[in-house]
Design a protein around this motif. Structure first.
Motif, short mmCIF file in Angstrom:
data_model
loop_
_atom_site.label_atom_id
_atom_site.label_comp_id
_atom_site.label_asym_id
_atom_site.label_seq_id
_atom_site.Cartn_x
_atom_site.Cartn_y
_atom_site.Cartn_z
N GLY A 247 9.32 18.93 4.13
CA GLY A 247 9.27 17.86 5.22
C GLY A 247 9.66 16.34 4.67
O GLY A 247 9.67 15.98 3.37
N ARG A 248 9.95 15.57 5.63
CA ARG A 248 10.26 14.36 5.17
C ARG A 248 9.11 13.25 4.59
O ARG A 248 8.26 13.28 5.24
N LEU A 249 9.35 12.93 3.34
CA LEU A 249 8.07 12.08 3.05
C LEU A 249 8.42 10.68 3.51
O LEU A 249 8.90 9.70 3.46
N VAL A 250 7.04 10.41 4.56
CA VAL A 250 6.97 9.25 5.07
C VAL A 250 5.62 8.61 4.65
O VAL A 250 4.28 8.98 5.08
N GLY A 251 5.80 7.33 4.06
CA GLY A 251 4.72 6.50 3.79
C GLY A 251 4.08 5.67 4.92
O GLY A 251 5.08 5.32 5.54
N ILE A 252 2.92 5.64 5.02
CA ILE A 252 2.46 4.83 5.93
C ILE A 252 1.38 3.80 5.71
O ILE A 252 0.45 4.10 4.77
N SER A 253 1.19 2.76 6.44
CA SER A 253 0.22 1.65 6.27
C SER A 253 -0.21 1.10 7.58
O SER A 253 0.71 0.54 8.40
N TRP A 254 -1.72 0.91 7.89
CA TRP A 254 -1.88 0.44 9.19
C TRP A 254 -2.96 -0.71 9.05
O TRP A 254 -3.19 -1.01 10.37
N HIS A 255 -3.32 -1.21 8.03
CA HIS A 255 -4.58 -1.98 7.96
C HIS A 255 -4.34 -3.14 7.00
O HIS A 255 -3.74 -2.81 5.89
N THR A 256 -4.72 -4.17 7.61
CA THR A 256 -5.04 -5.32 6.30
C THR A 256 -6.51 -5.94 6.75
O THR A 256 -7.02 -6.01 7.72
N PRO A 257 -7.15 -6.11 5.33
CA PRO A 257 -8.21 -6.75 5.53
C PRO A 257 -8.54 -8.08 5.90
O PRO A 257 -9.54 -8.99 6.03
N ASN A 258 -7.43 -8.92 6.00
CA ASN A 258 -7.16 -10.34 6.44
C ASN A 258 -8.04 -10.77 7.58
O ASN A 258 -7.80 -10.17 8.77
N THR A 324 5.35 4.75 -3.64
CA THR A 324 6.33 4.07 -2.72
C THR A 324 7.78 4.28 -2.78
O THR A 324 8.60 4.65 -1.98
N ALA A 325 8.38 4.31 -4.16
CA ALA A 325 9.54 4.35 -4.43
C ALA A 325 9.82 6.04 -3.93
O ALA A 325 10.99 6.21 -3.84
N ALA A 326 9.15 6.80 -4.14
CA ALA A 326 9.28 8.47 -3.87
C ALA A 326 9.41 8.69 -2.39
O ALA A 326 9.78 9.88 -2.12
N MET A 327 9.22 7.87 -1.69
CA MET A 327 9.08 7.97 -0.14
C MET A 327 10.64 8.12 0.41
O MET A 327 11.53 7.36 -0.07
N ASP A 328 10.82 8.90 1.16
CA ASP A 328 12.34 9.04 2.19
C ASP A 328 12.21 7.68 3.11
O ASP A 328 13.12 7.20 3.30
N GLU A 329 11.06 7.34 3.44
CA GLU A 329 11.10 6.06 4.27
C GLU A 329 9.53 5.54 4.46
O GLU A 329 8.58 6.34 4.14
N ALA A 341 7.99 -2.02 -0.30
CA ALA A 341 8.79 -0.99 -0.21
C ALA A 341 10.21 -1.63 -0.06
O ALA A 341 11.38 -1.24 -0.26
N GLY A 342 10.18 -2.80 0.82
CA GLY A 342 11.58 -3.62 0.97
C GLY A 342 12.28 -3.83 -0.48
O GLY A 342 13.39 -3.90 -0.64
N ALA A 343 11.54 -4.32 -1.41
CA ALA A 343 12.05 -4.75 -2.39
C ALA A 343 12.54 -3.60 -3.41
O ALA A 343 13.49 -3.82 -4.19
N LEU A 344 11.82 -2.50 -3.04
CA LEU A 344 12.35 -1.25 -3.91
C LEU A 344 13.48 -0.61 -3.25
O LEU A 344 14.03 0.41 -3.63
N GLY A 345 13.82 -1.28 -1.83
CA GLY A 345 15.05 -0.57 -1.26
C GLY A 345 14.77 0.67 -0.44
O GLY A 345 15.80 1.37 -0.13
N VAL A 346 13.62 0.97 -0.14
CA VAL A 346 13.21 2.16 0.51
C VAL A 346 13.39 1.89 1.99
O VAL A 346 12.86 0.81 2.51
N PRO A 347 14.10 2.64 2.83
CA PRO A 347 14.29 2.37 4.13
C PRO A 347 12.73 2.26 5.05
O PRO A 347 11.75 3.13 4.67
#
Length: 402
Positions: A247-258, A324-329, A341-347
């Protein structure tokens, strides 16, 4: 400070920040201005108003006032650039000059400011030296081979460099006369290191790259990826992840401790269910500061599968970069994962609250961010209501899989 001891200007600043978190920009601005009427040198309100100006004018105004970030630092024990015996860079021509930069603020800020490095390299400086957080040195050395990357822990050598350059030759002559050359061996190593590096013409914190780079250079419009993962390791990581589930490799992130803005930026995993329900995806947690057991319990209770890295993503920067670089998005809230992710060019899909950070102004002509061409933004329309945002993102992900 107890609530009954809060000064009125601080109370007004807090009211302004609360309004800003709700996306009420004009109300926030009025509170900040009122705070500054009572205390014109109140650094926190100065910085808040500066950032608000930058956001509302897409960084056309207020950049020069960004200097207030130093006065408003909570970390007053941190390194102070004024200790360096090198002239502060104020935007002078860098052609043939040696510029010493050092990192400031956090992981995401460093990555965002790094988007200007290639533009400054194009100005033909004789050398750029960058004092970097140790855990990010390998990433930056690989991504910017033209820049001399040194550890931030060694920044004291710069503070001592004029004294070392001036005094060591004299001390060496005296030591040779008295037969004590061996005693100078530690200082000799420092002297050779400083001499080879050369004396910088200017010094500046990395945030100054943004101040002097905009508006002539907008990173998202002038370059794609500018950070680079180790290619072979990234390929092996993709192979490993694809073995455990097609399947499509989708990295997710949902939390900041700020503690200040986490309440509006975070999206509990339970609210991600429409996204996690999209078939044909393999979801991977890129998340910092969340215990793997919490993720495991959520997956068990809800019958979803989220792969958790088998390393510490906070300490192992290279591991996080590779993953992160290994993700499809990537789909993420506003935290350092979005910048990486943005600096690595990952969608990347960036989920923003209505009261978003000053770094993410609303732009024109279909442009989503100033910083990363691969990042697309999904914004809240109503404060604290993530449901429509999640539904839109899930629908678009489903169409990409189809």
């Amino acid at each position: 400070m107890p609530e009954n001891q809060i000064e009125e200007w601080d109370r007004l600043h807090r009211f302004g920040y609360q309004r800003q978190l709700l996306g009420e920009w004009e109300s926030a601005k009025r509170y900040y201005e009122q705070a500054l009427v009572l205390k014109p040198d109140y650094a926190f309100a100065q910085l808040a108003l500066t950032q608000l100006r930058m956001m509302q004018t897409c960084f056309r105004e207020g950049r020069e006032l960004y200097e207030t970030r130093f006065a408003a630092r909570d970390d007053q024990g941190g390194f102070d650039w004024r200790q360096l015996p090198t002239p502060r860079w104020h935007g002078e021509s860098l052609k043939g000059k040696h510029l010493h930069l050092w990192v400031e603020q956090g992981f995401g800020d460093v990555i965002m400011y790094a988007g200007f490095l290639r533009w400054f390299l194009a100005q033909q400086p004789s050398r750029i030296t960058l004092s970097m957080f140790p855990k990010m040195m390998t990433l930056f050395a690989r991504s910017f081979p033209q820049i001399a990357i040194e550890s931030l822990q060694d920044i004291g050598h710069y503070a001592l460099s004029p004294a070392i350059l001036d005094t060591f030759p004299q001390l060496l002559k005296l030591a040779q006369q008295t037969g004590m050359e061996d005693d100078l061996e530690p200082m000799r190593r420092d002297y050779e290191r400083v001499r080879q590096r050369g004396k910088p013409d200017y010094a500046a914190p990395m945030g100054d790259l943004m101040v002097h780079g905009l508006p002539d250079f907008v990173p998202a419009q002038r370059q794609a990826a500018y950070l680079t993962a180790e290619p072979e390791r990234m390929v092996e990581t993709r192979k490993h992840l694809q073995q455990s589930g097609a399947g499509r490799l989708v990295g997710i992130s949902w939390h900041t401790p700020n503690v200040e803005s986490g309440s509006v930026r975070n999206i509990p995993l339970e609210q991600w269910i429409p996204i996690l329900s999209v078939s044909g995806c393999h979801f991977i947690a890129l998340q910092h500061n969340v215990l793997p057991l919490e993720i495991k319990n959520f997956c068990t209770e809800n019958r979803y599968n989220i792969t958790v890295p088998q390393f510490d993503v906070v300490q192992d920067t290279e591991g996080l970069v590779t993953l992160t670089a290994a993700m499809d998005e990537v789909i993420t809230i506003d935290n350092s994962n979005a910048h990486l992710a943005g600096a690595l060019g990952v969608p990347t899909t960036l989920l923003l609250p209505k009261g978003c950070d000053f770094r993410w102004p609303v732009l024109q002509d279909g442009v989503d961010t100033l910083w990363y061409s691969s990042v697309k933004v999904e914004r809240q329309e109503t404060p604290m209501d993530w449901f429509p945002v999640i539904q839109r993102v899930a629908g678009r992900l489903r169409r990409r899989i189809a």
